[in-house]
Design a protein around this motif. Structure first.
Motif, PDB file in Angstrom:
ATOM      1  N   LYS A 116      32.925  43.577  11.883  1.00  0.00           N
ATOM      2  CA  LYS A 116      33.783  42.930  12.872  1.00  0.00           C
ATOM      3  C   LYS A 116      33.110  43.379  14.209  1.00  0.00           C
ATOM      4  O   LYS A 116      32.945  42.538  15.216  1.00  0.00           O
ATOM      5  CB  LYS A 116      35.152  43.368  12.918  1.00  0.00           C
ATOM      6  CG  LYS A 116      35.971  42.857  11.695  1.00  0.00           C
ATOM      7  CD  LYS A 116      37.361  43.154  11.769  1.00  0.00           C
ATOM      8  CE  LYS A 116      38.135  42.661  10.500  1.00  0.00           C
ATOM      9  NZ  LYS A 116      39.352  43.170  10.423  1.00  0.00           N
ATOM     10  N   VAL A 165      38.573  39.490  24.818  1.00  0.00           N
ATOM     11  CA  VAL A 165      39.905  39.730  24.334  1.00  0.00           C
ATOM     12  C   VAL A 165      40.071  38.470  23.182  1.00  0.00           C
ATOM     13  O   VAL A 165      40.627  39.101  22.076  1.00  0.00           O
ATOM     14  CB  VAL A 165      41.000  39.407  25.224  1.00  0.00           C
ATOM     15  CG1 VAL A 165      42.384  39.435  24.665  1.00  0.00           C
ATOM     16  CG2 VAL A 165      41.110  40.679  26.020  1.00  0.00           C
ATOM     17  N   SER A 166      39.660  37.305  23.534  1.00  0.00           N
ATOM     18  CA  SER A 166      39.707  36.101  22.476  1.00  0.00           C
ATOM     19  C   SER A 166      39.104  36.677  21.100  1.00  0.00           C
ATOM     20  O   SER A 166      39.443  36.332  19.849  1.00  0.00           O
ATOM     21  CB  SER A 166      39.675  35.012  22.843  1.00  0.00           C
ATOM     22  OG  SER A 166      40.398  34.628  24.020  1.00  0.00           O
ATOM     23  N   THR A 196      39.325  40.102  14.484  1.00  0.00           N
ATOM     24  CA  THR A 196      40.406  41.059  13.780  1.00  0.00           C
ATOM     25  C   THR A 196      40.978  40.224  12.590  1.00  0.00           C
ATOM     26  O   THR A 196      41.026  40.929  11.401  1.00  0.00           O
ATOM     27  CB  THR A 196      41.327  41.187  14.540  1.00  0.00           C
ATOM     28  OG1 THR A 196      40.921  42.188  15.687  1.00  0.00           O
ATOM     29  CG2 THR A 196      42.541  42.173  14.051  1.00  0.00           C
ATOM     30  N   ASN A 197      41.086  39.021  12.626  1.00  0.00           N
ATOM     31  CA  ASN A 197      41.670  38.251  11.673  1.00  0.00           C
ATOM     32  C   ASN A 197      40.529  37.758  10.847  1.00  0.00           C
ATOM     33  O   ASN A 197      40.946  36.823   9.939  1.00  0.00           O
ATOM     34  CB  ASN A 197      42.554  37.013  12.308  1.00  0.00           C
ATOM     35  CG  ASN A 197      43.739  37.848  13.035  1.00  0.00           C
ATOM     36  OD1 ASN A 197      44.268  38.659  12.784  1.00  0.00           O
ATOM     37  ND2 ASN A 197      44.132  37.139  14.137  1.00  0.00           N
ATOM     38  N   HIS A 208      37.980  39.209  20.000  1.00  0.00           N
ATOM     39  CA  HIS A 208      38.391  40.616  19.193  1.00  0.00           C
ATOM     40  C   HIS A 208      39.771  39.969  18.437  1.00  0.00           C
ATOM     41  O   HIS A 208      39.616  40.423  17.384  1.00  0.00           O
ATOM     42  CB  HIS A 208      38.917  41.652  20.178  1.00  0.00           C
ATOM     43  CG  HIS A 208      39.169  42.832  19.549  1.00  0.00           C
ATOM     44  ND1 HIS A 208      40.671  42.932  19.168  1.00  0.00           N
ATOM     45  CD2 HIS A 208      38.547  43.922  19.236  1.00  0.00           C
ATOM     46  CE1 HIS A 208      40.575  44.063  18.457  1.00  0.00           C
ATOM     47  NE2 HIS A 208      39.360  44.721  18.734  1.00  0.00           N
ATOM     48  N   ASN A 209      40.493  39.172  18.789  1.00  0.00           N
ATOM     49  CA  ASN A 209      41.561  38.722  17.979  1.00  0.00           C
ATOM     50  C   ASN A 209      41.094  37.751  16.960  1.00  0.00           C
ATOM     51  O   ASN A 209      41.522  37.966  15.872  1.00  0.00           O
ATOM     52  CB  ASN A 209      42.464  37.766  19.022  1.00  0.00           C
ATOM     53  CG  ASN A 209      43.230  38.811  19.899  1.00  0.00           C
ATOM     54  OD1 ASN A 209      43.373  39.799  20.001  1.00  0.00           O
ATOM     55  ND2 ASN A 209      43.651  38.087  21.000  1.00  0.00           N
ATOM     56  N   VAL A 210      40.066  37.123  17.232  1.00  0.00           N
ATOM     57  CA  VAL A 210      39.558  35.900  16.192  1.00  0.00           C
ATOM     58  C   VAL A 210      38.934  36.698  14.906  1.00  0.00           C
ATOM     59  O   VAL A 210      39.180  36.460  14.028  1.00  0.00           O
ATOM     60  CB  VAL A 210      38.691  34.974  16.681  1.00  0.00           C
ATOM     61  CG1 VAL A 210      37.919  34.319  15.801  1.00  0.00           C
ATOM     62  CG2 VAL A 210      39.310  34.082  17.600  1.00  0.00           C
TER      63      VAL A 210
END
Length: 265
Positions: A105, A83-84, A90-91, A86-88
């Protein structure tokens, strides 16, 4: 001096298992183009490999080393990693000249999780060498190597080959060159010689954290399959009969059938 020599041997054993991952990319030297139907099958195959390796390999080994509660904590941490990550990602800033943004990505996410997951396997190799130099093992190039270490090195090497294939499948779909697929497959397992060396040095500590490590790897892999591999396959198979579900399930079954026996080597 003897300790350094032993440490070098253990590190080389971990490097052998890492290099075996690159063999998984070899089939793609004989395959040029993969259509959507075949892509769905390959994504299913990859998913079957990873789920099987998690359930019958990592979790089984974790239960042999610790409690279900310890595994659950490790799995939760593994899911948190995905999850972390993916968030990193994504940005993250990406270079569109190399890959399409989404594909780059996805490449980072897949390789990142698989790289982290390989570390516990390296720890397992290092732990198996704990009795290196003690009577009762087999002699290899002047070293008395525990039989367990021989079997563990061979088993993880065999286990890594289809994992290399699993890594190469999305890379191939992204248009990554064959030799780069070999490199990325090996790269994903480079933590194994590091983990082997660390575990051999701190074997008592390594035994304590092994259940968490195996759970961590299994949780990350299972969550990655459910949130990345399955949606990708369904998107590619949207225009196929039945939405590509038969192809995906067939590939997943084939991957599982391949991995289940290897997990008991």
């Amino acid at each position: 001096m003897a300790f350094l020599e032993n440490l070098l041997l253990v590190t080389l054993a971990g490097l052998v298992t890492a290099l075996a991952t690159g063999l998984g990319a070899i089939p793609f030297f004989f395959v040029r183009d993969v259509n959507n139907r075949m892509n769905v099958v390959l994504w299913g195959f990859s998913s079957g490999i990873m789920i099987s390796a998690s359930l019958f390999g990592l979790l089984r080994e974790g239960l042999a080393e610790g409690t279900p509660a310890e595994l659950a904590v490790g799995m939760a941490a593994g899911v948190l990693l995905v999850v972390s990550a993916h968030n990193v990602i994504t940005n993250a800033e990406v270079d569109p000249r190399q890959y399409e943004e989404a594909d780059f990505k996805k490449l980072l996410l897949i390789l990142g999780v698989l790289t982290v997951h390989s570390f516990p396997e390296g720890i397992a190799v290092g732990v198996s060498f704990a009795d290196l130099g003690i009577e009762g093992g087999t002699t290899i190039v002047g070293f008395t190597v525990p039989v367990l270490a021989v079997f563990m090195t061979v088993a993880i090497s065999i286990h890594n080959v289809p994992e290399g294939t699993a890594i190469s499948i999305p890379l191939r779909a992204m248009g990554v060159s064959r030799w780069k697929m070999v490199w990325w497959a090996v790269f994903s397992s480079l933590p194994q010689p590091i983990g082997a060396a660390v575990a051999f040095t701190f074997v008592r500590l390594a035994r304590d954290v092994l259940p968490y490590g195996f759970g961590f790897a299994a949780g990350a892999m299972i969550y990655l399959v459910l949130t990345e591999f399955v949606p990708e396959a369904m998107e590619l198979g949207a225009e196929l009969p039945s939405g590509g579900k038969p192809e995906f399930v067939g590939g997943a079954v084939a991957g599982a059938l391949l991995m289940v026996p290897l997990n008991f080597v």
